[in-house]
Design a protein around this motif. Sequence first.
Motif, PDB file in Angstrom:
ATOM      1  N   ALA A   1       0.853  -1.188   0.000  1.00 50.07           N
ATOM      2  CA  ALA A   1       0.000   0.000   0.000  1.00 50.07           C
ATOM      3  C   ALA A   1       0.895   1.247   0.000  1.00 50.07           C
ATOM      4  CB  ALA A   1      -0.887  -0.015   1.232  1.00 50.07           C
ATOM      5  N   ASP A   2       0.466   2.279  -0.718  1.00 51.58           N
ATOM      6  CA  ASP A   2       1.237   3.513  -0.824  1.00 51.58           C
ATOM      7  C   ASP A   2       1.049   4.376   0.425  1.00 51.58           C
ATOM      8  OD1 ASP A   2       2.461   5.872  -1.526  1.00 51.58           O
ATOM      9  OD2 ASP A   2       0.844   6.506  -2.898  1.00 51.58           O
ATOM     10  N   ARG A   3       2.130   4.451   1.241  1.00 45.93           N
ATOM     11  CA  ARG A   3       2.120   5.335   2.418  1.00 45.93           C
ATOM     12  C   ARG A   3       3.314   6.295   2.318  1.00 45.93           C
ATOM     13  NH1 ARG A   3      -1.641   5.863   5.603  1.00 45.93           N
ATOM     14  NH2 ARG A   3      -0.416   5.852   7.518  1.00 45.93           N
ATOM     15  N   LEU A   4       3.841   6.466   1.089  1.00 41.32           N
ATOM     16  CA  LEU A   4       5.110   7.202   0.909  1.00 41.32           C
ATOM     17  C   LEU A   4       5.089   8.617   1.464  1.00 41.32           C
ATOM     18  CD1 LEU A   4       6.543   6.447  -2.640  1.00 41.32           C
ATOM     19  CD2 LEU A   4       7.141   5.454  -0.435  1.00 41.32           C
ATOM     20  N   PHE A   5       3.932   9.281   1.320  1.00 39.90           N
ATOM     21  CA  PHE A   5       3.868  10.681   1.744  1.00 39.90           C
ATOM     22  C   PHE A   5       3.041  10.841   3.022  1.00 39.90           C
ATOM     23  CE2 PHE A   5       4.787  10.777  -2.801  1.00 39.90           C
ATOM     24  CZ  PHE A   5       5.872  11.653  -2.837  1.00 39.90           C
ATOM     25  N   ALA A   6       2.869   9.763   3.773  1.00 39.64           N
ATOM     26  CA  ALA A   6       1.969   9.786   4.930  1.00 39.64           C
ATOM     27  C   ALA A   6       2.542  10.544   6.128  1.00 39.64           C
ATOM     28  CB  ALA A   6       1.584   8.368   5.332  1.00 39.64           C
TER      29      ALA A   6
ATOM     30  N   ASP B   1     -10.755  15.045  -4.665  1.00 38.72           N
ATOM     31  CA  ASP B   1     -11.823  14.233  -4.043  1.00 38.72           C
ATOM     32  C   ASP B   1     -11.620  12.750  -4.362  1.00 38.72           C
ATOM     33  OD1 ASP B   1     -13.007  16.504  -3.037  1.00 38.72           O
ATOM     34  OD2 ASP B   1     -14.537  16.634  -4.616  1.00 38.72           O
ATOM     35  N   PHE B   2     -11.205  12.464  -5.596  1.00 41.04           N
ATOM     36  CA  PHE B   2     -10.929  11.068  -6.002  1.00 41.04           C
ATOM     37  C   PHE B   2      -9.828  10.489  -5.104  1.00 41.04           C
ATOM     38  CE2 PHE B   2      -8.190   8.194  -8.446  1.00 41.04           C
ATOM     39  CZ  PHE B   2      -9.089   7.243  -8.906  1.00 41.04           C
ATOM     40  N   LYS B   3      -8.773  11.282  -4.871  1.00 47.78           N
ATOM     41  CA  LYS B   3      -7.674  10.795  -4.013  1.00 47.78           C
ATOM     42  C   LYS B   3      -8.165  10.582  -2.579  1.00 47.78           C
ATOM     43  CE  LYS B   3      -3.475  12.237  -6.363  1.00 47.78           C
ATOM     44  NZ  LYS B   3      -2.104  12.673  -6.148  1.00 47.78           N
TER      45      LYS B   3
ATOM     46  N   GLY C   1      -8.570   7.087   0.067  1.00 40.50           N
ATOM     47  CA  GLY C   1      -7.898   6.921   1.352  1.00 40.50           C
ATOM     48  C   GLY C   1      -6.672   7.782   1.563  1.00 40.50           C
ATOM     49  N   TYR C   2      -6.348   8.687   0.633  1.00 37.20           N
ATOM     50  CA  TYR C   2      -5.196   9.573   0.856  1.00 37.20           C
ATOM     51  C   TYR C   2      -5.600  10.713   1.790  1.00 37.20           C
ATOM     52  CZ  TYR C   2      -2.371   7.392  -2.835  1.00 37.20           C
ATOM     53  OH  TYR C   2      -1.630   6.517  -3.578  1.00 37.20           O
ATOM     54  N   SER C   3      -4.683  11.052   2.731  1.00 37.80           N
ATOM     55  CA  SER C   3      -4.937  12.149   3.675  1.00 37.80           C
ATOM     56  C   SER C   3      -4.570  13.481   3.026  1.00 37.80           C
ATOM     57  CB  SER C   3      -4.075  11.948   4.930  1.00 37.80           C
ATOM     58  OG  SER C   3      -2.705  12.125   4.582  1.00 37.80           O
TER      59      SER C   3
ATOM     60  N   GLN D   1       1.843  16.798   0.155  1.00 36.81           N
ATOM     61  CA  GLN D   1       3.283  16.502  -0.007  1.00 36.81           C
ATOM     62  C   GLN D   1       3.569  15.928  -1.397  1.00 36.81           C
ATOM     63  OE1 GLN D   1       5.328  16.042   4.221  1.00 36.81           O
ATOM     64  NE2 GLN D   1       4.260  14.178   3.690  1.00 36.81           N
ATOM     65  N   LYS D   2       2.636  15.117  -1.920  1.00 35.61           N
ATOM     66  CA  LYS D   2       2.880  14.574  -3.268  1.00 35.61           C
ATOM     67  C   LYS D   2       2.782  15.689  -4.306  1.00 35.61           C
ATOM     68  CE  LYS D   2       2.118  10.831  -6.441  1.00 35.61           C
ATOM     69  NZ  LYS D   2       1.108   9.960  -7.028  1.00 35.61           N
TER      70      LYS D   2
END
Length: 245
Positions: free
Chosen positions: A4-9, A186-188, A192-194, A200-201
């Motif tokens: 799962a992508d958490r790179l910019f979390a 909104d799509f992001k 589930g993206y914060s 940051q992305k």
Amino acid sequence: MSEADRLFASPQPPADFTFNEDVVRVFPDMIKRSVPGYPTIVENLGVIAARFAQPNSRLYDLGCSLGAVTQALRRHVRAEGTRVVAIDNSTAMVTRCREYLSAQDSMHEELLPVEVVEGDILEVPLASASVIALNFTLQFIAPEQRLGLLSRLRNSLLPGGALLLSEKIRFPDAQTQALLNGLHLDFKRANGYSELEIAQKRTALENVMLTDTLAEHRARLQAAGFTTVEPWFQCLNFTSLIALP
Ligand SMILES: C[S@@+](CC[C@H](N)C(=O)[O-])C[C@H]1O[C@@H](n2cnc3c(N)ncnc32)[C@H](O)[C@@H]1O
Ligand SMILES: O=C(O)C(=O)C[C@]1(C(=O)O)C=C[C@@H](O)C=C1
């Protein structure tokens, strides 16, 4: 399996986005949750390519990343003697792409042969191309090099061949740009993206992913020698075009 992508979390100092090993590890999840319509585009690039693929020609997947388009080409194209050439300049992407494709090779004997090349699409020579796919790759090429690249691609296409170009687009008037950009955010969020991940992305992509309007794409493709330029898909601010010589 991809993570799962958490790179910019978590908060991090600003740095330009690169297609490095960290990105490779999460890339299938990242692109699906970031690009509206991505699975539909990828699958249909295979379907469209099947109509244009010619026997004994090459199908190019430029900026192939992990080979999603190459795999779609292999699912749909049946032309005799045709091979896929997948090119990317990220060592991390190419290494993982080769692993995925050889796993596929070991399971299915009838697949089109594929050559994965580590190289710069601005430099690698192309030949006997019936289909060229640039799936979200041109937006990472320096703007002043885009026309030269497309002209070279046009000149590498066999008569009856096709260029398939997918891009994030921007809109000429500020109001439409704000609307479509907001819907993309909104799509992001829905995926589930914060707010921190999104912000940051965006900063990381700011200097490396420069988008054009649909009119700019059309004009540039025409200047490169394509006579038919038609969007076959758009979802929010992401589109895919077919361009014919
Ligand atoms: C958004 S990704 C493409 C996604 C992929 N086509 C797919 O459908 O899954 C952009 C890719 O283009 C590659 N790339 C960027 N500039 C390149 C260049 N000059 N030559 C080769 N590959 C390049 C990057 O390494 C990255 O893997
Ligand atoms: O526009 C964005 O915010 C994106 O995340 C887009 C985008 C792309 O279009 O390539 C950027 C980088 C990753 O490769 C995945 C998606």
